[in-house]
Design an enzyme around this catalytic site. Structure first.
Site, PDB file in Angstrom:
ATOM      1  N   ARG A  83     118.680 -23.280  83.999  1.00 35.59           N
ATOM      2  CA  ARG A  83     117.590 -23.159  83.019  1.00 35.59           C
ATOM      3  C   ARG A  83     116.602 -24.309  83.134  1.00 35.59           C
ATOM      4  O   ARG A  83     115.399 -24.112  83.126  1.00 35.59           O
ATOM      5  CB  ARG A  83     118.181 -23.079  81.613  1.00 35.59           C
ATOM      6  N   ILE A  84     117.127 -25.539  83.258  1.00 36.59           N
ATOM      7  CA  ILE A  84     116.223 -26.697  83.315  1.00 36.59           C
ATOM      8  C   ILE A  84     115.568 -26.790  84.694  1.00 36.59           C
ATOM      9  O   ILE A  84     114.344 -26.966  84.805  1.00 36.59           O
ATOM     10  CB  ILE A  84     116.981 -28.006  82.983  1.00 36.59           C
TER      11      ILE A  84
ATOM     12  N   ASP B  71     121.298 -24.831  95.090  1.00 38.02           N
ATOM     13  CA  ASP B  71     122.164 -24.312  94.033  1.00 38.02           C
ATOM     14  C   ASP B  71     122.953 -23.157  94.640  1.00 38.02           C
ATOM     15  O   ASP B  71     122.402 -22.095  94.920  1.00 38.02           O
ATOM     16  CB  ASP B  71     121.313 -23.820  92.841  1.00 38.02           C
TER      17      ASP B  71
ATOM     18  N   CYS C 297     118.025 -36.664  84.757  1.00 39.99           N
ATOM     19  CA  CYS C 297     118.072 -36.320  83.333  1.00 39.99           C
ATOM     20  C   CYS C 297     119.282 -35.422  83.077  1.00 39.99           C
ATOM     21  O   CYS C 297     119.287 -34.647  82.129  1.00 39.99           O
ATOM     22  CB  CYS C 297     116.805 -35.584  82.908  1.00 39.99           C
TER      23      CYS C 297
ATOM     24  N   GLU D 196     127.423 -44.851  77.867  1.00 40.95           N
ATOM     25  CA  GLU D 196     126.347 -44.736  76.877  1.00 40.95           C
ATOM     26  C   GLU D 196     126.912 -45.110  75.515  1.00 40.95           C
ATOM     27  O   GLU D 196     128.031 -44.707  75.211  1.00 40.95           O
ATOM     28  CB  GLU D 196     125.797 -43.296  76.856  1.00 40.95           C
TER      29      GLU D 196
ATOM     30  N   HIS E 282     118.887 -41.474  76.986  1.00 44.99           N
ATOM     31  CA  HIS E 282     119.373 -40.088  76.838  1.00 44.99           C
ATOM     32  C   HIS E 282     118.525 -39.315  75.819  1.00 44.99           C
ATOM     33  O   HIS E 282     119.042 -38.785  74.824  1.00 44.99           O
ATOM     34  CB  HIS E 282     120.849 -40.090  76.412  1.00 44.99           C
TER      35      HIS E 282
END
Ligand SMILES: NC(=O)C1=CN([C@@H]2O[C@H](COP(=O)(O)OP(=O)(O)OC[C@H]3O[C@@H](n4cnc5c(N)ncnc54)[C@H](O)[C@@H]3O)[C@@H](O)[C@H]2O)C=CC1
Ligand SMILES: O=C(O)C(=O)COP(=O)(O)O
Length: 540
Positions: free
Chosen positions: A149-150, A169, A228, A259, A277
């Site tokens: 999706r991204i 992919d 990301c 994180e 993030h």
């Protein structure tokens, strides 16, 4: 219902839950004695990326039925542990895709034009125009790892900048890549040809450490890397070293191994842009995610609708509505068969015929197994999420087969065969009138009986007078008959049922099955009855 929101979610998320009368919603600031204590009586847990929903935490949540991930990545949730405990894990795929894609493009432009340095030098009172000449994105090659999706949202936007886009992919159809102007190439070609490389894959054993000293070595000199997705996709020290040596021209990182970031090999590297993030953190994405997730969690708790589950195949609302009656039917058929069948279970065979065979059947399978276990052992913890996993743990083999097309248009039929130490037992069922589960056969004897309420399954000798005596005995015990279904064994039909036996499935009107035991005991004394069992399936 108690819903624990362990991380900050949008006000819209709360609003959905607050509309439910009597539901208790615990917000992050109301968690005073630790999350584990709060979860001791919780039905649902909502997290983002910070809370580690690991096996230990889940041990302190005995009632938990669903974990909602307000976002995409579920690497902070132990989905195996959740599955074993019968907890659905659901997320909101796609709801933050545009937010992440826009930040990715923003970071690419920031790397190309050194926007953060331009800004900080200006705030420091410097006019550093000479050192701030950048490059254009136009004509450069962008490599995208992960065309979900991204990744595809990034590709669409990058195309408008005039970039050449290559992608890797293994699970994307070439036509999807082509439609989005992406040329599919092997991963090594991505490394060799990209001027910009952006990562949009989840964290898996295959993707962890994808960017390491070996892959960096074959990358084009000066490549700029944007991440990301998840910090663990990159071996951080290897990337920092390559940036220091000048082999990698720059990096923009939104995600990290640890994180919040406390110390990092990227600190003080001039051509590294860091963000905490925030790729999915836009007002629009958080609003959409919150509403979608809250509705999914609510619908699961109230109606059992499973949407966007990551530990079960995802079903749309429409798909769920279509198979829901078959899920219930499978559960009841499993209960019926297990009740009616003694012996130690070794193997469960489930056959789907007709329309149900064409769709997703995991929930139907799990419901059938859960039904079998709930009858076989009263204290079963098996449910529609974990039943197959529990069967595997117990060494019970599950075999499934599907036949989409049947001669004669018999509709959708589910058949279960239990192989036990005492031999095989089988039953089949369908759904009539939209949502009424019906037994179609038991042990090779055709019958048509409702699969709800309290049933008495009677195997009797196929001789005159037995049916009348059953009716009389039930009447004497003041047990009202709601339905009386009869079938008889045909030759060659069943090895288990000898020719000359018949089956009666009697639905009786009793408030609880236990109140009918006297009647069943009386039936057992009828000579012509081979076996009789009381089965409580519950009302529909
Ligand atoms: N920084 C942030 O705030 C956010 C980060 N993310 C991260 O981005 C990731 C991707 O998100 P979506 O695009 O929504 O997920 P998606 O599931 O739609 O796409 C992931 C794609 O990766 C592909 N893939 C799987 N294994 C692969 C492999 N070994 N090599 C190459 N491709 C592979 C899949 O076929 C799929 O097309 C998420 O898993 C999450 O970790 C997502 C949202 C926000
Ligand atoms: O959706 C994702 O996978 C994300 O990484 C977003 O994380 P967040 O909900 O902003 O902590």
């Amino acid at each position: 219902m108690k819903i624990v929101l362990a991380e900050k979610v949008s006000p819209a998320t709360l609003a959905v839950f607050q509309q439910e009368p009597g539901w208790q919603i615990v917000t992050p600031d109301q968690i005073k004695n630790g999350l584990a204590a709060e979860l001791s009586d919780a039905d649902a847990l909502v997290v983002r990326s910070a809370v580690q929903a690991d096996a230990k935490l889940l041990e302190s949540a005995p009632k938990l039925r669903v974990i909602g991930r307000a976002g995409v990545g579920v690497d902070n949730i132990d989905t195996d542990a959740a599955t074993h405990r019968g907890i659905v894990v659901m997320n909101t795929p796609g709801a933050n895709a545009v937010a992440v894609a826009e930040l990715t493009l923003g970071l690419m432009i920031s790397l190309a034009r050194a926007i953060p340095r331009a800004n900080s030098t200006m705030h420091a009172g410097k006019w550093d125009k000479k050192s701030l000449q950048g490059q254009e994105l136009r004509g450069k090659t962008l490599g995208i790892v992960g065309l979900g999706r991204i990744g595809l949202e990034v590709a669409r936007r990058a195309a408008s900048f005039g970039m050449n886009i290559i992608g890797y992919d293994p699970f994307v159809a070439p036509v999807i890549a082509r439609e989005n102007n992406v040329t599919l190439v092997p991963i090594d070609d991505i490394f060799k040809a990209s001027d910009y490389l952006t990562l949009h894959v989840g964290l898996t054993t295959q993707t962890e450490g994808l960017i390491n000293s070996t892959s960096i070595k074959i990358m084009k000199k000066g490549i700029r890397i944007i991440n990301c997705a998840r910090g663990e996709l990159i071996v951080e020290q290897a990337l920092a070293d390559a940036i220091k040596s000048g082999h990698v021209g720059g990096a923009a990182l939104d995600v990290f191994h640890q994180e919040p970031l406390k110390e990092s090999p990227f600190y003080n590297l001039d051509n590294v842009i860091l963000s905490p993030h925030i790729a999915g953190a836009t007002d629009e994405a958080q609003e959409a995610i919150g509403i979608q997730l809250a509705m999914q969690v609510r619908d699961y708790l109230k109606l059992g609708v499973v949407q966007n589950a990551v530990n079960l195949p995802s079903l749309s609302h429409e798909e769920y509505k279509e198979i829901a009656p078959y899920i219930e039917m499978a559960d009841r058929l499993g209960q019926f068969l297990a009740h009616a069948t003694p012996g130690n279970l070794e193997n469960i065979q489930i056959s789907y015929t007709g329309r149900i065979a064409a769709g997703k059947t995991d929930l139907i399978r799990n419901a059938a197994i859960a039904g079998i276990f709930s009858s076989a052992d009263g204290g079963s913890t098996a449910n529609r999420i974990n039943a197959a996993a529990i069967a595997a743990e117990r060494g019970i083999r599950i075999q499934e087969d599907k036949k989409e097309f049947t001669p004669g248009g018999a509709g959708s039929v589910l058949k279960i065969v239990l192989h036990s130490s005492d031999g095989d037992a089988s039953a089949s069922a369908t759904v009539l009138h939209g949502n009424s589960p019906r037994l179609l056969s038991y042990d090779g004897i055709d019958i048509e009986a409702p699969l709800h309420g309290t049933l008495v399954a009677i195997r009797n000798h196929d001789v005159p007078g037995v049916v009348g005596r059953i009716g009389t005995i039930l009447g004497e015990q003041s047990v009202n008959i709601a339905n009386f279904a009869l079938g008889r064994a045909h030759s060659n039909h069943s090895q288990r049922v000898p020719h000359g036996q018949a089956l009666a499935v009697v639905q009786i009107d009793v408030p609880k099955a236990s109140s009918a035991t006297a009647a069943v005991d009386a039936l057992r004394r009828v000579e012509a009855i081979a076996s009789v069992r009381l089965i409580e399936l519950g009302k529909l």
